[in-house]
Scaffold this active site. Sequence first.
Site: not given
Length: 478
Positions: A248-250
């Site tokens: 994920s972009k996290r």
Amino acid sequence: MKIRTRFAPSPTGFMHIGNLRTALYAYLFAKHNDGDFLLRIEDTDQERYVEGAVDLIYRTLAAAGIVPDESPANPGDCGPYIQSERKAIYAEYAHKLVELGGAYYCFCSKERLESLTDENGNRKYDKHCLHLPKEEIARRLAAGEPYVIRQNIPTEGISSYEDMVFGTISVDCKDLEDNILLKSDGMPTYNFANVVDDHLMRISHVIRGTEYLSSTPKYNLIYKSFGWEPPRYMHLPPIMKDAQRKLSKRYGDANFEDFIAKGYLPEAIVNYIALLGWSPGDNKEKFSLAELIERFSVEGLGRSGSIFDEEKMRWLNGQYIRELTKERFEELAKPFFDKSKIANKYDYKKFTALLQPRVETLGEIPAKVAFLAEYTPDFDLNLYTNKKNKTDATLAKTVIGISLRLLENCGDFDINVLHEQFSAEAEARNIKKGAFLWCFRIAITGQEVTPGGAFEMADILGKEECLSRLRSQLSRLA
Ligand code: GLU
């Protein structure tokens, strides 16, 4: 019926590898079946809107070679292809759905809605406004009272469908809530817009992430209320970072453009992600986009999340780099070379033949050539000692003396000629060639590991630099 698929990203300012894979599969499925692939921008959540995000979507698809048949930039006959420009369409259909009994106006205040929260913090709308008398609804609408439109979910029964990847998916209607379809500002929610758009855009197959797998029966109830045929569905399991976590972009590790910046080639990324969730059924790993179109099949889609393995993608990228023409490699490598410490100091074209077989990503280039800038003549003398070649500082001194003499008298700095002279000299002195080259290479680079052999390094450095480095070494060993 013509196969039509769509990619429907929300412009959040970032193209995740997972998003790109969804787009790719939708594209491959359409093209494999001579169908159309559409791009639709889902920007109804204005708070999440990011400037430039739509351009990023176009750029990424273009880089990946995924060309939509219809898109905001290239509209077909069912535009607009940007949801915020379709407000009037959603309003029209939402009101139609109310007439058909599949939805109703809701005037409940925030306070009333909050009061519906139970002791566990769960809230389910109680269909209060479904039962308002017709006249009251008409009066409140005429008075301009704010309202939303909610889906009227049946209180009993099962809604189910056949997912092409996951099989039968069913939900009990009593577990579903009467979600908002049209907000008080006239914007649709995803729940409604995806249905109206997929229908009006004649989408035959919806391909998207598993986060929508279990809400699809709810969307299908809307199709049913309208009397529309729902599309077929393929839900795709997520791409995983490891056994537990989704990519994920996290984690900042999944952005397409970041991989490009690291020196991955778009075609290698596309090839790699094609295999994350789809299997061709044999061991072949390298596929061009055209081959993927030819081979893509629903049977090859898996149900479990695949783990993203950057090492594997790096290896594949290396294969693609090797296959580039010399000219293309030069062109692609240039910006990376320009970031190195030796940019502008050396003729970059001399490096390309050296680097192309040796890097797996273009991003490795600055580190590979850094030794040229990082030369410090007082490196550790133990570097001259190499067990395999039986070398040491004493032998190095002899080799450097000979090399200096050969270079000083060489006239043209022709590496092939020098190579022969070095070999002849080594033989005449009974020095093994490997030993000779080791000492010479260490003297001119000061590095145990270099991106190329002794002569390749000498060629890049040029005659004057070699001479100066050899002289400095000779005086150290004296
Ligand atoms: N806008 C949705 C998303 O980006 C699209 C989901 C769909 O393909 O229906 O997740």
